[in-house]
Scaffold this motif. Structure first.
Motif, PDB file in Angstrom:
ATOM      1  N   TYR A   1      -6.261   4.849   5.658  1.00 11.78           N
ATOM      2  CA  TYR A   1      -6.264   4.169   4.477  1.00 11.78           C
ATOM      3  C   TYR A   1      -7.507   3.340   4.154  1.00 11.78           C
ATOM      4  O   TYR A   1      -7.944   3.266   3.093  1.00 11.78           O
ATOM      5  CB  TYR A   1      -4.986   3.478   4.087  1.00 11.78           C
ATOM      6  CG  TYR A   1      -5.022   2.183   5.002  1.00 11.78           C
ATOM      7  CD1 TYR A   1      -5.167   1.216   4.595  1.00 11.78           C
ATOM      8  CD2 TYR A   1      -4.146   2.305   6.204  1.00 11.78           C
ATOM      9  CE1 TYR A   1      -5.057  -0.124   5.195  1.00 11.78           C
ATOM     10  CE2 TYR A   1      -4.133   1.175   7.215  1.00 11.78           C
ATOM     11  CZ  TYR A   1      -4.417   0.004   6.509  1.00 11.78           C
ATOM     12  OH  TYR A   1      -4.249  -1.282   7.160  1.00 11.78           O
TER      13      TYR A   1
ATOM     14  N   ARG B   1       0.731  -1.209   0.073  1.00 14.59           N
ATOM     15  CA  ARG B   1       0.062  -0.140   0.056  1.00 14.59           C
ATOM     16  C   ARG B   1       0.879   1.298   0.217  1.00 14.59           C
ATOM     17  O   ARG B   1       0.246   2.427  -0.315  1.00 14.59           O
ATOM     18  CB  ARG B   1      -1.004  -0.129   1.226  1.00 14.59           C
ATOM     19  CG  ARG B   1      -0.427   0.362   2.637  1.00 14.59           C
ATOM     20  CD  ARG B   1      -1.467   0.377   3.533  1.00 14.59           C
ATOM     21  NE  ARG B   1      -0.858   0.232   4.896  1.00 14.59           N
ATOM     22  CZ  ARG B   1      -0.811   1.579   5.572  1.00 14.59           C
ATOM     23  NH1 ARG B   1      -1.212   2.693   4.928  1.00 14.59           N
ATOM     24  NH2 ARG B   1      -0.250   1.678   6.734  1.00 14.59           N
ATOM     25  N   HIS B   2       2.203   1.026  -0.084  1.00 10.91           N
ATOM     26  CA  HIS B   2       3.109   2.403  -0.020  1.00 10.91           C
ATOM     27  C   HIS B   2       3.704   2.350  -1.527  1.00 10.91           C
ATOM     28  O   HIS B   2       4.351   3.347  -1.548  1.00 10.91           O
ATOM     29  CB  HIS B   2       4.047   2.116   1.247  1.00 10.91           C
ATOM     30  CG  HIS B   2       3.769   2.683   2.443  1.00 10.91           C
ATOM     31  ND1 HIS B   2       2.978   1.844   3.293  1.00 10.91           N
ATOM     32  CD2 HIS B   2       3.734   3.889   3.113  1.00 10.91           C
ATOM     33  CE1 HIS B   2       2.557   2.472   4.329  1.00 10.91           C
ATOM     34  NE2 HIS B   2       3.114   3.651   4.455  1.00 10.91           N
TER      35      HIS B   2
ATOM     36  N   ARG C   1      -1.631   5.477   1.825  1.00 13.58           N
ATOM     37  CA  ARG C   1      -0.400   5.396   2.824  1.00 13.58           C
ATOM     38  C   ARG C   1      -0.593   6.063   4.226  1.00 13.58           C
ATOM     39  O   ARG C   1       0.113   5.957   5.104  1.00 13.58           O
ATOM     40  CB  ARG C   1       0.937   6.297   2.358  1.00 13.58           C
ATOM     41  CG  ARG C   1       1.277   5.480   0.956  1.00 13.58           C
ATOM     42  CD  ARG C   1       2.496   6.525   0.382  1.00 13.58           C
ATOM     43  NE  ARG C   1       2.850   5.760  -0.904  1.00 13.58           N
ATOM     44  CZ  ARG C   1       3.685   6.590  -1.694  1.00 13.58           C
ATOM     45  NH1 ARG C   1       4.118   7.835  -1.499  1.00 13.58           N
ATOM     46  NH2 ARG C   1       4.269   6.061  -2.810  1.00 13.58           N
TER      47      ARG C   1
ATOM     48  N   GLU D   1      -2.028   8.157  -3.361  1.00 17.39           N
ATOM     49  CA  GLU D   1      -0.972   7.553  -2.682  1.00 17.39           C
ATOM     50  C   GLU D   1      -0.986   8.168  -1.307  1.00 17.39           C
ATOM     51  O   GLU D   1      -0.923   7.424  -0.421  1.00 17.39           O
ATOM     52  CB  GLU D   1       0.328   8.064  -3.347  1.00 17.39           C
ATOM     53  CG  GLU D   1       0.603   7.299  -4.646  1.00 17.39           C
ATOM     54  CD  GLU D   1       1.547   8.068  -5.591  1.00 17.39           C
ATOM     55  OE1 GLU D   1       1.630   7.710  -6.891  1.00 17.39           O
ATOM     56  OE2 GLU D   1       2.090   9.119  -5.206  1.00 17.39           O
ATOM     57  N   SER D   2      -1.560   9.372  -0.864  1.00 12.37           N
ATOM     58  CA  SER D   2      -1.380   9.920   0.259  1.00 12.37           C
ATOM     59  C   SER D   2      -2.494   9.386   1.166  1.00 12.37           C
ATOM     60  O   SER D   2      -2.596   9.090   2.339  1.00 12.37           O
ATOM     61  CB  SER D   2      -1.882  11.430   0.127  1.00 12.37           C
ATOM     62  OG  SER D   2      -0.438  12.264  -0.324  1.00 12.37           O
TER      63      SER D   2
ATOM     64  N   PRO E   1       3.544   3.585  -5.352  1.00 12.69           N
ATOM     65  CA  PRO E   1       2.881   4.822  -5.906  1.00 12.69           C
ATOM     66  C   PRO E   1       2.068   4.055  -7.227  1.00 12.69           C
ATOM     67  O   PRO E   1       1.844   2.905  -7.552  1.00 12.69           O
ATOM     68  CB  PRO E   1       4.009   5.619  -6.716  1.00 12.69           C
ATOM     69  CG  PRO E   1       5.003   4.076  -7.100  1.00 12.69           C
ATOM     70  CD  PRO E   1       5.063   3.432  -5.719  1.00 12.69           C
ATOM     71  N   LEU E   2       1.001   5.104  -7.362  1.00 14.01           N
ATOM     72  CA  LEU E   2       0.126   4.846  -8.267  1.00 14.01           C
ATOM     73  C   LEU E   2       0.656   5.028  -9.888  1.00 14.01           C
ATOM     74  O   LEU E   2       0.248   4.375 -10.897  1.00 14.01           O
ATOM     75  CB  LEU E   2      -1.046   5.633  -8.431  1.00 14.01           C
ATOM     76  CG  LEU E   2      -2.347   5.061  -8.963  1.00 14.01           C
ATOM     77  CD1 LEU E   2      -2.698   3.897  -8.387  1.00 14.01           C
ATOM     78  CD2 LEU E   2      -3.620   6.079  -8.751  1.00 14.01           C
TER      79      LEU E   2
END
Length: 273
Positions: free
Chosen positions: A144, A101-102, A140, A136-137, A104-105
């Protein structure tokens, strides 16, 4: 140093090992970037995740990766054909999901924009990177689970700059992880999944949409196995159906050489310029 972008793995770890041998991958010299859908449907998703995490491999998130996070959070059920249980039962599950989940897209490197599915026609490359950062924010952050709870859905179907909240994040997510066809105004269609000739009336492959703001900027993407290998001046498709017995494809960014290994245990190897 070389940068190799590798198309959808979906748990096909043996094919990945063959690819690393073919390109003579040197972790001290080379960089690997995975184009999303690291997991699911294939039989070795756990091995792929552990290899990528342990070797600090760069990757963008795909729809199957997000699906894994939603299933693990209890917001989505297993689909027919899912092969996620070995990950969910693994002793290092929490560490793997936290690493995932950390991710990037989207990634911008060496003049290339790397994304799992596509870029809506209203987005420039700089805006797409900024929008990817919003998702992403959310993914992360401490909250979430709120993002994962409202991630699924086909609405809204198109981007507007004034979108907010879950609708805004959902459109960004759908555009970058699920997009194939869209209208000239960016309305997304999620029903057509075959090749270019399956476009609904009034819709285009996203990379051929009229007046696309990202036109001229090279974009490398996966997701669309029915499209196969496509190398055009400003868009390169690398999902060549490894999961379905096709090939695993990699692109070396420095010279655009494409490397392929046959999947399903076949030993054939192909290279294109």
């Amino acid at each position: 140093m070389s940068t190799y972008v590798i198309g959808d793995l979906q748990g096909c770890f043996p094919a990945l090992q063959q690819m690393l041998e073919l390109i003579a991958y040197d972790p001290a010299q080379d960089r690997i970037i995975l184009l999303g859908d690291l997991v699911n449907r294939g039989t070795n998703s756990l091995a792929v995740l552990r290899w990528a995490r342990d070797n600090q491999i760069s990757a963008v998130l795909g729809n199957h990766d997000l699906h894994l996070l939603a299933v693990a959070a209890g917001y989505e059920k297993h689909h027919k054909g899912d092969t996620l249980l070995p990950i969910l039962d693994a002793p290092d599950k929490d560490e793997l999901l936290d690493w995932l989940r950390h991710l990037p897209l989207a990634i911008y490197t060496s003049g290339y924009f790397l994304v799992h599915a596509g870029v809506l026609p209203q987005w420039s490359i700089s805006q797409a990177l900024s929008l990817a950062g919003e998702v992403e924010s959310a993914l992360r952050g401490d909250n979430y689970l709120d993002y994962l709870r409202t991630m699924y859905g086909n609405e809204p179907t198109q981007w507007h700059d004034n979108l907010t909240g879950k609708d805004r994040l959902r459109v960004i997510t759908n555009g970058m992880t699920r997009l194939r066809f869209c209208s000239a105004t960016g309305e997304m269609d999620f029903t057509a999944k075959a090749g270019l000739d399956s476009a609904p009336e009034g819709y285009y492959p996203w990379f051929h949409a009229p007046n696309r703001l990202s036109e001229g900027s090279p974009i490398v993407f996966g997701h669309w196995s029915a499209l196969g290998l496509q190398v055009e001046s400003d868009n390169i498709a690398l999902d060549t159906g490894c999961l379905w017995g096709g090939q695993l494809s990699a692109l070396r960014l420095e010279d655009r050489q494409v490397f392929q290994v046959e999947c399903g245990g076949m030993a054939g190897i192909k290279r294109w310029h």
